[in-house]
Design a protein around this motif. Structure first.
Motif, short mmCIF file in Angstrom:
data_model
loop_
_atom_site.label_atom_id
_atom_site.label_comp_id
_atom_site.label_asym_id
_atom_site.label_seq_id
_atom_site.Cartn_x
_atom_site.Cartn_y
_atom_site.Cartn_z
N PRO A 188 -4.99 -1.73 10.97
CA PRO A 188 -4.76 -2.01 9.55
C PRO A 188 -3.73 -1.04 8.96
CG PRO A 188 -7.11 -1.70 10.04
CD PRO A 188 -6.34 -1.22 11.22
N GLY A 189 -3.29 -1.37 7.76
CA GLY A 189 -2.44 -0.44 7.04
C GLY A 189 -3.23 0.75 6.53
N GLY A 190 -2.54 1.71 5.99
CA GLY A 190 -3.17 2.93 5.53
C GLY A 190 -4.23 2.70 4.46
N GLY A 191 -5.39 3.35 4.63
CA GLY A 191 -6.42 3.34 3.61
C GLY A 191 -7.34 2.14 3.59
N VAL A 192 -7.20 1.22 4.54
CA VAL A 192 -8.04 0.01 4.53
C VAL A 192 -9.44 0.31 5.05
CG1 VAL A 192 -8.30 -2.31 5.51
CG2 VAL A 192 -6.06 -1.53 4.71
N THR A 193 -9.54 1.14 6.10
CA THR A 193 -10.83 1.47 6.70
C THR A 193 -11.12 2.95 6.47
OG1 THR A 193 -9.73 1.80 8.85
CG2 THR A 193 -10.72 -0.36 8.43
N PRO A 194 -12.40 3.35 6.51
CA PRO A 194 -12.77 4.72 6.12
C PRO A 194 -12.43 5.77 7.16
CG PRO A 194 -14.72 3.51 6.81
CD PRO A 194 -13.60 2.52 6.80
N HIS A 195 -12.13 6.96 6.68
CA HIS A 195 -11.89 8.13 7.52
C HIS A 195 -12.80 9.27 7.07
CE1 HIS A 195 -8.26 7.05 9.83
NE2 HIS A 195 -7.95 6.31 8.78
N VAL A 196 -12.99 10.23 7.95
CA VAL A 196 -13.57 11.51 7.57
C VAL A 196 -12.52 12.57 7.82
CG1 VAL A 196 -15.93 10.77 8.08
CG2 VAL A 196 -14.59 11.89 9.87
N ASP A 197 -12.73 13.75 7.28
CA ASP A 197 -11.73 14.81 7.39
C ASP A 197 -11.43 15.15 8.85
OD1 ASP A 197 -11.64 14.96 4.66
OD2 ASP A 197 -12.95 16.71 4.49
N GLY A 198 -10.14 15.38 9.12
CA GLY A 198 -9.74 15.87 10.43
C GLY A 198 -9.60 14.83 11.51
N GLU A 199 -9.52 13.53 11.16
CA GLU A 199 -9.39 12.51 12.20
C GLU A 199 -8.21 11.58 11.98
OE1 GLU A 199 -12.86 9.99 12.14
OE2 GLU A 199 -12.07 8.80 10.47
N GLY A 200 -7.40 11.82 10.96
CA GLY A 200 -6.35 10.87 10.60
C GLY A 200 -5.02 11.10 11.25
N TRP A 201 -4.90 12.13 12.10
CA TRP A 201 -3.63 12.41 12.78
C TRP A 201 -2.48 12.48 11.78
CZ3 TRP A 201 -1.94 10.28 18.15
CH2 TRP A 201 -2.75 10.83 19.15
N LEU A 202 -2.68 13.28 10.73
CA LEU A 202 -1.66 13.46 9.69
C LEU A 202 -1.23 12.12 9.09
CD1 LEU A 202 0.56 16.24 11.33
CD2 LEU A 202 -1.39 16.51 9.77
N GLY A 203 -2.19 11.21 8.95
CA GLY A 203 -1.91 9.92 8.33
C GLY A 203 -1.36 8.87 9.28
N LEU A 204 -1.28 9.17 10.57
CA LEU A 204 -0.80 8.18 11.54
C LEU A 204 -1.88 7.19 11.95
CD1 LEU A 204 1.17 10.40 14.09
CD2 LEU A 204 2.16 8.96 12.30
N SER A 205 -3.13 7.65 12.05
CA SER A 205 -4.18 6.90 12.73
C SER A 205 -5.03 6.09 11.75
CB SER A 205 -5.08 7.86 13.52
OG SER A 205 -6.05 7.15 14.26
N GLU A 206 -5.35 4.89 12.17
CA GLU A 206 -6.25 4.00 11.40
C GLU A 206 -7.30 3.42 12.35
OE1 GLU A 206 -6.01 3.89 8.22
OE2 GLU A 206 -4.03 4.82 8.04
N HIS A 207 -8.49 3.21 11.82
CA HIS A 207 -9.55 2.53 12.58
C HIS A 207 -9.36 1.03 12.47
CE1 HIS A 207 -11.75 6.19 13.33
NE2 HIS A 207 -11.71 6.51 12.06
#
Length: 453
Positions: A188-207
């Protein structure tokens, strides 16, 4: 039962035509039969999954659960309560998680049963999924890797061990395995699915989600995103750009990759869309930026409790390079913003871009974890030069099957759109499935007489 979609399984459990326990029992038996060949799971939760299935069967709201009794696989990259999150490494903590990651909690609340944790490369860095115990292989041809880093998830879905799997995608880590295993895979695009701190790869990664049908992708994504489940709605007369141009000059697509792309372009034209060749303008400097983010994101978000001395040599090199890139200022958010603006302008008069996922067949199923960092990096760039553009832009992208290559590996393309276009990509894939249908599983792992719920 084996090979049924998540949508069909959930409907059968909701309506009382089967039970969650019957579904999970059948899938556990199938995993026991086939996973030794494909290496999809790091851990199968046999006892726990049956207990969860019984709990679903007893829920008073079972008739309303969107994922009632559906066996799902969770990538070993997020917390599952009571389970060790290993991240494909011997260097991570062996303390069990105390609570579910928000996306796991949402799937469970919707009635899904977590049947196991899928295999990943160390810290989910690399595009093949071997860990110290096994190698995740493509069920279409076990000589090939299942891809990475969500390779175990893709192998599990492709071999019918689950109909739906969670993945995460920081540089193609959902789309690459989907392509290797003949699946749909949505970042998905940024912000569609939930993240917790320290897992976003500086905003690259999405679930995101891996599955064999558009409806299952839409179902899994809706629940994961905390949104109502809605039907997939194709749109008429889209403007679709088709591009095979590689952003890496030394990683051109082979003839079979181009043939698969053209098959999809013709099919979409047959579905009534306007298709034409047009290429995103990708600056040469963007690949340097992508490399800096790839190494820098891992170094910036390395778990605090990790034993760095126990990391694989390739990973230690990766982390050292990442720290150097961060110190040198190569992880440049301003340059990334300029790419986002350029990518947005590409979609000013285009609805969807169709491009390859892989430039060539999947990597061989080997112990890549024992090879040097440079060997892994070169393989990654030559095999999959296309996906990271859209992680840098935070745009949604959906891998879709595109037939079978002459060498027997699945062919695949990715559909890319601007922010907020997930539904549009799913609708386009649904039309593609009508005019260029794909086989959902290899014949050798799903019998033709498999019972359906």
């Amino acid at each position: 039962m084996i090979g049924a979609t998540a949508t069909d399984i959930a409907a059968a459990v909701r309506e009382g035509r089967t039970t969650a326990r019957e579904v999970i029992t059948a899938h556990l038996a199938h995993i026991h039969r086939v996973d030794p060949r494909y290496g999809a799971f790091r851990r199968v939760r046999a006892v726990e999954a049956l207990a969860e299935a019984d709990a679903v069967d007893q829920r008073p709201d079972r008739a309303d659960l969107p994922l009632a009794g559906v066996p799902v696989a969770i990538k070993d990259h997020v917390d599952v309560a009571g389970e060790v999150r290993a991240d494909g490494s011997l260097a991570t903590s062996r303390e069990p998680a105390t609570e579910d990651h928000p996306l796991v909690a949402r799937w469970r609340a919707a009635g899904a049963v977590v049947i196991g944790l899928t295999r990943v490369p160390e810290l989910c860095i690399f595009p093949t999924s071997d860990d110290p115990e096994d190698i995740a292989r493509s069920p279409w041809d076990p000589r090939y890797s299942a891809g990475g880093s969500s390779g175990g998830a893709a192998a599990a879905v492709s071999a019918g061990m689950v109909p739906l799997a969670h993945g995460s995608d920081g540089m193609g880590s959902i789309r690459i395995p989907a392509a290797c295993c003949g699946l749909l895979g949505l970042k998905p695009g940024g912000g569609v699915t939930p993240h917790v701190d320290g897992e976003g790869w500086l905003g690259l990664s999405e679930h995101g989600v891996l599955a064999t049908t558009v409806e299952d992708i839409a179902l899994g994504l809706a629940v994961m995103a905390g949104q109502p489940v809605a039907p997939v709605r194709p749109r008429d007369r889209l403007r679709i750009a088709v591009s095979s141009r590689t952003p890496v000059v030394f990683a051109p697509p082979d003839a079979e990759t181009v043939a698969g792309l053209h098959r999809v372009g013709r099919a979409l034209a047959l579905a009534g869309h306007s298709t034409f060749a047009r290429h995103p303008r990708v600056p040469v400097s963007l690949q340097t930026l992508a490399g800096a983010y790839w190494v820098g994101a891992v170094a910036a978000e390395l778990p605090a409790n990790i034993d760095e001395s126990a990391l694989q040599p390739r990973t230690r090199t990766h982390v050292a390079l990442g720290r150097a890139a961060l110190r040198a200022g190569l992880v440049d958010e301003a340059q990334r913003d300029r790419w986002r603006e350029r990518a947005l302008s590409f979609f000013d008069d285009i609805d969807v871009l169709v491009a390859p996922v892989l430039a060539r067949p999947p990597a061989k199923a080997e112990a890549w974890s024992t090879k040097p960092w440079w060997t892994n990096a070169q393989m990654s760039t030559r095999t999959a030069p296309y996906p990271n553009l859209w992680n840098l832009a935070s745009f949604p992208a959906l891998a879709v099957p595109a037939g079978v290559r002459a060498d027997g590996a699945p062919a695949s393309v990715q559909l890319v759109g601007p922010p907020g276009s997930e539904d549009l990509l799913l609708g386009t894939a649904a039309q593609l499935a009508e005019v260029l249908p794909w086989k959902r599983h290899p014949d050798e792992v799903i019998t033709r007489t498999a019972a359906r719920p």
